[in-house]
Design a protein around this motif. Structure first.
Motif, PDB file in Angstrom:
ATOM      1  N   PRO A 102     -10.576   6.139  -9.639  1.00 17.90           N
ATOM      2  CA  PRO A 102     -10.492   7.286  -8.769  1.00 17.90           C
ATOM      3  C   PRO A 102     -10.897   6.547  -7.122  1.00 17.90           C
ATOM      4  O   PRO A 102     -10.286   7.009  -6.356  1.00 17.90           O
ATOM      5  CB  PRO A 102     -11.998   7.977  -9.132  1.00 17.90           C
ATOM      6  CG  PRO A 102     -11.843   7.914 -10.586  1.00 17.90           C
ATOM      7  CD  PRO A 102     -11.201   6.752 -10.870  1.00 17.90           C
ATOM      8  N   GLY A 103     -11.486   5.237  -7.245  1.00 17.99           N
ATOM      9  CA  GLY A 103     -11.661   4.716  -5.955  1.00 17.99           C
ATOM     10  C   GLY A 103     -10.537   4.004  -5.416  1.00 17.99           C
ATOM     11  O   GLY A 103     -10.476   3.786  -4.009  1.00 17.99           O
ATOM     12  N   GLU A 104      -9.373   3.928  -6.026  1.00 19.52           N
ATOM     13  CA  GLU A 104      -8.067   3.589  -5.635  1.00 19.52           C
ATOM     14  C   GLU A 104      -7.240   4.636  -5.280  1.00 19.52           C
ATOM     15  O   GLU A 104      -6.027   4.533  -5.332  1.00 19.52           O
ATOM     16  CB  GLU A 104      -7.554   2.587  -6.524  1.00 19.52           C
ATOM     17  CG  GLU A 104      -8.316   1.297  -6.833  1.00 19.52           C
ATOM     18  CD  GLU A 104      -7.851   0.640  -8.067  1.00 19.52           C
ATOM     19  OE1 GLU A 104      -7.737  -0.753  -7.877  1.00 19.52           O
ATOM     20  OE2 GLU A 104      -7.432   1.233  -9.047  1.00 19.52           O
ATOM     21  N   VAL A 105      -7.687   5.750  -5.164  1.00 19.89           N
ATOM     22  CA  VAL A 105      -6.674   6.859  -4.501  1.00 19.89           C
ATOM     23  C   VAL A 105      -5.921   6.955  -3.529  1.00 19.89           C
ATOM     24  O   VAL A 105      -4.690   7.176  -3.599  1.00 19.89           O
ATOM     25  CB  VAL A 105      -7.589   8.172  -4.435  1.00 19.89           C
ATOM     26  CG1 VAL A 105      -8.592   8.207  -3.449  1.00 19.89           C
ATOM     27  CG2 VAL A 105      -6.699   9.401  -4.519  1.00 19.89           C
ATOM     28  N   GLU A 106      -5.998   6.136  -2.678  1.00 21.05           N
ATOM     29  CA  GLU A 106      -5.293   5.977  -1.297  1.00 21.05           C
ATOM     30  C   GLU A 106      -4.128   5.044  -1.971  1.00 21.05           C
ATOM     31  O   GLU A 106      -2.898   5.238  -1.343  1.00 21.05           O
ATOM     32  CB  GLU A 106      -6.092   5.206  -0.124  1.00 21.05           C
ATOM     33  CG  GLU A 106      -7.031   6.278   0.416  1.00 21.05           C
ATOM     34  CD  GLU A 106      -7.805   5.583   1.652  1.00 21.05           C
ATOM     35  OE1 GLU A 106      -7.586   4.440   2.108  1.00 21.05           O
ATOM     36  OE2 GLU A 106      -8.747   6.147   2.043  1.00 21.05           O
ATOM     37  N   ARG A 107      -4.398   3.949  -2.594  1.00 24.07           N
ATOM     38  CA  ARG A 107      -3.415   3.107  -3.166  1.00 24.07           C
ATOM     39  C   ARG A 107      -2.416   3.889  -4.023  1.00 24.07           C
ATOM     40  O   ARG A 107      -1.060   3.832  -3.768  1.00 24.07           O
ATOM     41  CB  ARG A 107      -3.892   1.916  -3.894  1.00 24.07           C
ATOM     42  CG  ARG A 107      -4.556   0.763  -2.845  1.00 24.07           C
ATOM     43  CD  ARG A 107      -5.281  -0.104  -3.630  1.00 24.07           C
ATOM     44  NE  ARG A 107      -4.113  -0.838  -4.439  1.00 24.07           N
ATOM     45  CZ  ARG A 107      -4.485  -1.551  -5.571  1.00 24.07           C
ATOM     46  NH1 ARG A 107      -5.797  -1.894  -5.848  1.00 24.07           N
ATOM     47  NH2 ARG A 107      -3.491  -2.073  -6.365  1.00 24.07           N
ATOM     48  N   ALA A 108      -3.078   4.792  -4.740  1.00 27.12           N
ATOM     49  CA  ALA A 108      -2.230   5.597  -5.645  1.00 27.12           C
ATOM     50  C   ALA A 108      -1.152   6.474  -5.033  1.00 27.12           C
ATOM     51  O   ALA A 108      -0.033   6.630  -5.301  1.00 27.12           O
ATOM     52  CB  ALA A 108      -2.922   6.291  -6.659  1.00 27.12           C
ATOM     53  N   LEU A 109      -1.705   7.280  -3.774  1.00 30.28           N
ATOM     54  CA  LEU A 109      -0.962   8.102  -3.249  1.00 30.28           C
ATOM     55  C   LEU A 109       0.075   7.358  -2.248  1.00 30.28           C
ATOM     56  O   LEU A 109       1.568   7.921  -2.341  1.00 30.28           O
ATOM     57  CB  LEU A 109      -1.915   8.912  -2.169  1.00 30.28           C
ATOM     58  CG  LEU A 109      -2.539   9.830  -2.770  1.00 30.28           C
ATOM     59  CD1 LEU A 109      -3.550  10.743  -1.957  1.00 30.28           C
ATOM     60  CD2 LEU A 109      -1.587  11.109  -3.406  1.00 30.28           C
ATOM     61  N   ASP A 110      -0.004   6.088  -1.861  1.00 31.75           N
ATOM     62  CA  ASP A 110       0.812   5.552  -1.126  1.00 31.75           C
ATOM     63  C   ASP A 110       2.078   5.022  -2.256  1.00 31.75           C
ATOM     64  O   ASP A 110       3.351   5.018  -1.675  1.00 31.75           O
ATOM     65  CB  ASP A 110       0.311   4.018  -0.630  1.00 31.75           C
ATOM     66  CG  ASP A 110      -0.441   4.778   0.645  1.00 31.75           C
ATOM     67  OD1 ASP A 110      -0.357   5.477   1.252  1.00 31.75           O
ATOM     68  OD2 ASP A 110      -1.598   3.860   1.131  1.00 31.75           O
ATOM     69  N   HIS A 111       1.578   4.607  -3.413  1.00 29.77           N
ATOM     70  CA  HIS A 111       2.767   4.089  -4.307  1.00 29.77           C
ATOM     71  C   HIS A 111       3.488   5.419  -4.811  1.00 29.77           C
ATOM     72  O   HIS A 111       4.559   5.227  -5.120  1.00 29.77           O
ATOM     73  CB  HIS A 111       1.772   3.719  -5.660  1.00 29.77           C
ATOM     74  CG  HIS A 111       2.839   3.156  -6.593  1.00 29.77           C
ATOM     75  ND1 HIS A 111       3.696   2.171  -6.558  1.00 29.77           N
ATOM     76  CD2 HIS A 111       3.057   3.624  -7.956  1.00 29.77           C
ATOM     77  CE1 HIS A 111       4.418   1.938  -7.732  1.00 29.77           C
ATOM     78  NE2 HIS A 111       4.132   2.878  -8.543  1.00 29.77           N
ATOM     79  N   ILE A 112       2.977   6.803  -4.928  1.00 24.62           N
ATOM     80  CA  ILE A 112       3.837   7.607  -5.459  1.00 24.62           C
ATOM     81  C   ILE A 112       4.782   7.840  -4.307  1.00 24.62           C
ATOM     82  O   ILE A 112       6.027   8.470  -4.747  1.00 24.62           O
ATOM     83  CB  ILE A 112       2.859   9.003  -5.348  1.00 24.62           C
ATOM     84  CG1 ILE A 112       1.897   8.852  -6.653  1.00 24.62           C
ATOM     85  CG2 ILE A 112       3.488  10.331  -5.408  1.00 24.62           C
ATOM     86  CD1 ILE A 112       0.930  10.004  -6.621  1.00 24.62           C
ATOM     87  N   CYS A 113       4.721   7.939  -3.021  1.00 26.59           N
ATOM     88  CA  CYS A 113       5.403   8.220  -1.969  1.00 26.59           C
ATOM     89  C   CYS A 113       6.147   7.033  -1.449  1.00 26.59           C
ATOM     90  O   CYS A 113       7.210   7.228  -0.746  1.00 26.59           O
ATOM     91  CB  CYS A 113       4.478   8.688  -0.703  1.00 26.59           C
ATOM     92  SG  CYS A 113       3.759  10.182  -0.974  1.00 26.59           S
ATOM     93  N   SER A 114       6.268   5.875  -2.191  1.00 28.93           N
ATOM     94  CA  SER A 114       6.975   4.715  -1.986  1.00 28.93           C
ATOM     95  C   SER A 114       8.521   4.926  -2.691  1.00 28.93           C
ATOM     96  O   SER A 114       8.471   5.499  -3.632  1.00 28.93           O
ATOM     97  CB  SER A 114       6.394   3.590  -2.333  1.00 28.93           C
ATOM     98  OG  SER A 114       6.072   3.278  -3.728  1.00 28.93           O
ATOM     99  N   GLU A 115       9.066   4.037  -2.127  1.00 24.91           N
ATOM    100  CA  GLU A 115      10.726   3.977  -2.882  1.00 24.91           C
ATOM    101  C   GLU A 115      10.750   3.379  -4.085  1.00 24.91           C
ATOM    102  O   GLU A 115      11.573   3.387  -5.106  1.00 24.91           O
ATOM    103  CB  GLU A 115      11.636   3.367  -1.779  1.00 24.91           C
ATOM    104  CG  GLU A 115      11.633   3.728  -0.470  1.00 24.91           C
ATOM    105  CD  GLU A 115      12.247   5.156  -0.451  1.00 24.91           C
ATOM    106  OE1 GLU A 115      13.008   5.560  -1.552  1.00 24.91           O
ATOM    107  OE2 GLU A 115      11.859   5.943   0.521  1.00 24.91           O
ATOM    108  N   LYS A 116       9.578   2.730  -4.525  1.00 25.58           N
ATOM    109  CA  LYS A 116       9.634   1.827  -5.773  1.00 25.58           C
ATOM    110  C   LYS A 116       8.750   2.541  -7.053  1.00 25.58           C
ATOM    111  O   LYS A 116       8.780   2.051  -8.111  1.00 25.58           O
ATOM    112  CB  LYS A 116       9.010   0.606  -5.530  1.00 25.58           C
ATOM    113  CG  LYS A 116       9.901  -0.354  -4.617  1.00 25.58           C
ATOM    114  CD  LYS A 116       9.208  -1.706  -4.525  1.00 25.58           C
ATOM    115  CE  LYS A 116      10.253  -2.538  -3.666  1.00 25.58           C
ATOM    116  NZ  LYS A 116       9.603  -4.037  -3.514  1.00 25.58           N
ATOM    117  N   SER A 117       8.344   3.481  -6.566  1.00 25.56           N
ATOM    118  CA  SER A 117       7.604   4.517  -7.708  1.00 25.56           C
ATOM    119  C   SER A 117       8.611   4.873  -8.846  1.00 25.56           C
ATOM    120  O   SER A 117       9.677   5.488  -8.895  1.00 25.56           O
ATOM    121  CB  SER A 117       7.231   5.664  -7.215  1.00 25.56           C
ATOM    122  OG  SER A 117       6.337   6.548  -8.193  1.00 25.56           O
ATOM    123  N   ILE A 118       8.191   4.603 -10.181  1.00 26.48           N
ATOM    124  CA  ILE A 118       8.836   4.963 -11.556  1.00 26.48           C
ATOM    125  C   ILE A 118       8.258   5.831 -12.123  1.00 26.48           C
ATOM    126  O   ILE A 118       6.914   5.498 -12.754  1.00 26.48           O
ATOM    127  CB  ILE A 118       9.397   3.705 -12.058  1.00 26.48           C
ATOM    128  CG1 ILE A 118      10.347   2.714 -11.324  1.00 26.48           C
ATOM    129  CG2 ILE A 118      10.065   4.157 -13.471  1.00 26.48           C
ATOM    130  CD1 ILE A 118      10.747   1.390 -12.075  1.00 26.48           C
TER     131      ILE A 118
END
Length: 472
Positions: A448-464
């Motif tokens: 949960p403390g890494e939620v900002e990184r998680a949202l950035d990854h979701i919206c990135s081009e490299k998300s799978i």
């Protein structure tokens, strides 16, 4: 009662006056004794007159005569009636208000949640302490979340997607629930903690389950979540909580779209299907199911995700090598775009699925369809209600109230749009996972403390596939 009290006071003062008078009489001063005797006589006379007046006032016949004089006409009777009614309501309301003010204040239990704290600040998503949601129905189920999936729709919700409709729905919510902080997450997996008395789901405390939530309701990325029994089911026994959390929302979207357009296990054989951005959560599900059901599947994806998409069953993979591969889908000149150059030599498709948002008019894809081919948009559409003015909001509020009333009459959960999420779809997905027709695709797992990184990854081009938040 007033008369008796007055008499007691008079007696008290008369006794004190008698004592003072007796002390004064014994005094050697004759003149003072004479004055005191006169005062004492006057006091006794006053007392006697008060007693006579009290007897007259307390006489029932005299009281009756006075009441007859007071209520001699209809106006007085009406006034007296309204006075009595007002006293009755006032007394009852005062007693109830007193009981309400004197009620014991029980602190609401709190839990850790990933929530949106505003709709404007770019850093508006954080770990918050929110109240544990109450049961809205006696058939609801309380689940302790072990893992939750964040989707691209959650980022849109964090910036106001569906805000108007969500606010109107909360106006008719039986429980007090503020708009912010708004819990994110559309699907999760966990363990049943409590089951409503009238639940017919067959679930028991300790069962491992998965569930999905529509975009207009509070999300699932929290330690505890309350869900209607119609949107929860036992999770597949072959996968863990992280894998199970990735499927409910995206899987239900994929199944409902494929069923709605006649692409089923009985009709898919030989069909040509194109999946735009197959590495999205919905794209992964459509790619696998269409391939397993006998369709010829072509996909577009980033070069990084090509091996994964190939394992999912894609027969034809169109890859884009640069970091922003979605930009290659269309250029200023449509006829010279990379996507068109790739699709032109291929056979036409029966179905084209769009699984991520695109900022251009996709009608040009129609020339790559067969005669009866269709384009299916799997992305949640923009909501016109987000831009409604006062008049349209009033009309929308009436519609929300009507849906709420229909749900109460037919004993169902109100449906305000969005993908169809129900336990039947979840059970079908569980069957596909257990017979290995469907695989879960989890890209990364965050705390949960890494939620900002998680949202950035979701919206990135490299998300799978899916991005998971674990609450273990």
């Amino acid at each position: 009662m007033a008369t008796e009290t007055g008499l007691r006071v008079v007696r008290q003062y008369s006794d004190e006056g008698r004592n003072m008078a007796m002390r004064a009489i014994n005094d050697a001063n004759i003149e003072a004794n004479s004055m005191l005797r006169n005062a004492w006589v006057n006091v006794l006379d006053l007392i006697e007159r008060l007693k006579n007046t009290a007897r007259e006032v307390a006489d029932p016949s005299i009281i009756y005569e006075q009441l007859q004089i007071l209520f001699r006409d209809e106006i007085s009777l009406n006034n007296a009636f309204f006075v009595l009614v007002g006293l009755g309501f006032g007394t009852t309301g005062g007693v109830l208000l007193g009981f309400w003010l004197a009620r014991p204040h029980i602190a609401m239990p709190i839990m850790k949640s990933i929530a949106c704290t505003s709709f404007r600040d770019p850093d508006n998503v954080a770990v918050c302490n929110t109240g544990v949601p109450p049961f809205e129905s006696s058939s609801d189920i309380l689940v302790r979340v072990r893992a939750a999936a964040l989707n691209r729709i959650d980022r849109r919700i964090a910036f106001g997607y569906g805000r108007t409709l969500r606010r109107l729905i909360k106006n008719y919510d039986s429980s007090y629930n503020t708009e912010l902080p708004l819990v994110l997450g559309r699907s999760c997996a966990g363990i049943v903690e409590a089951v409503g008395k009238t639940s017919k789901s067959g679930l028991e405390i300790g069962d491992e389950v998965w569930l999905a939530a529509p975009w207009y309701e509070s999300g699932t990325a929290s330690e505890l979540v309350v869900v209607p029994e119609t949107r929860i089911s036992r999770k597949p026994f072959l996968i863990g909580f992280e894998g199970a959390a990735s499927l409910p929302y995206s899987g239900c979207i994929a199944l409902s779209l494929m069923d709605a357009h006649g692409l089923t296990e009985h009709t898919s054989k030989g069909k040509r299907v194109l999946v735009q951005d197959a590495c999205s959560p919905v794209g992964c599900v459509i790619t696998q199911l269409a391939n397993k059901w006998g369709a010829n599947v072509a996909v577009t994806c980033h070069t990084r995700s090509a091996p994964v998409i190939h394992e999912l069953g894609a027969a034809d993979i169109i890859t884009f090598a640069n970091e922003h591969f979605r930009a290659n889908f269309i250029d200023v000149n449509v006829e010279k775009s990379n996507l068109i150059n790739e699709l032109t030599p291929r056979e036409k498709f029966d179905y084209i699925f769009l699984t991520t948002r695109i900022a251009y008019d996709h009608k040009f894809l129609e020339k790559f369809l067969t005669k009866h081919g269709i384009i299916i948009d799997a992305v949640e559409p923009e909501l016109a209600s987000d831009e409604y003015g006062p008049l349209m909001r009033v009309l929308l509020a009436m519609l929300v109230k009507f849906r709420k009333m229909m749900a109460v009459i037919f004993r169902t959960h109100p449906d305000c749009g969005g993908p169809h999420l129900c336990h039947h779809g979840l059970e079908r997905l569980a069957g596909f996972v257990n017979d290995e027709t469907l695989k879960t695709v989890v890209d990364r797992v965050y705390t949960p403390g890494e939620v900002e990184r998680a949202l950035d990854h979701i919206c990135s081009e490299k998300s799978i596939g899916s991005t998971i938040i674990t609450f273990r």
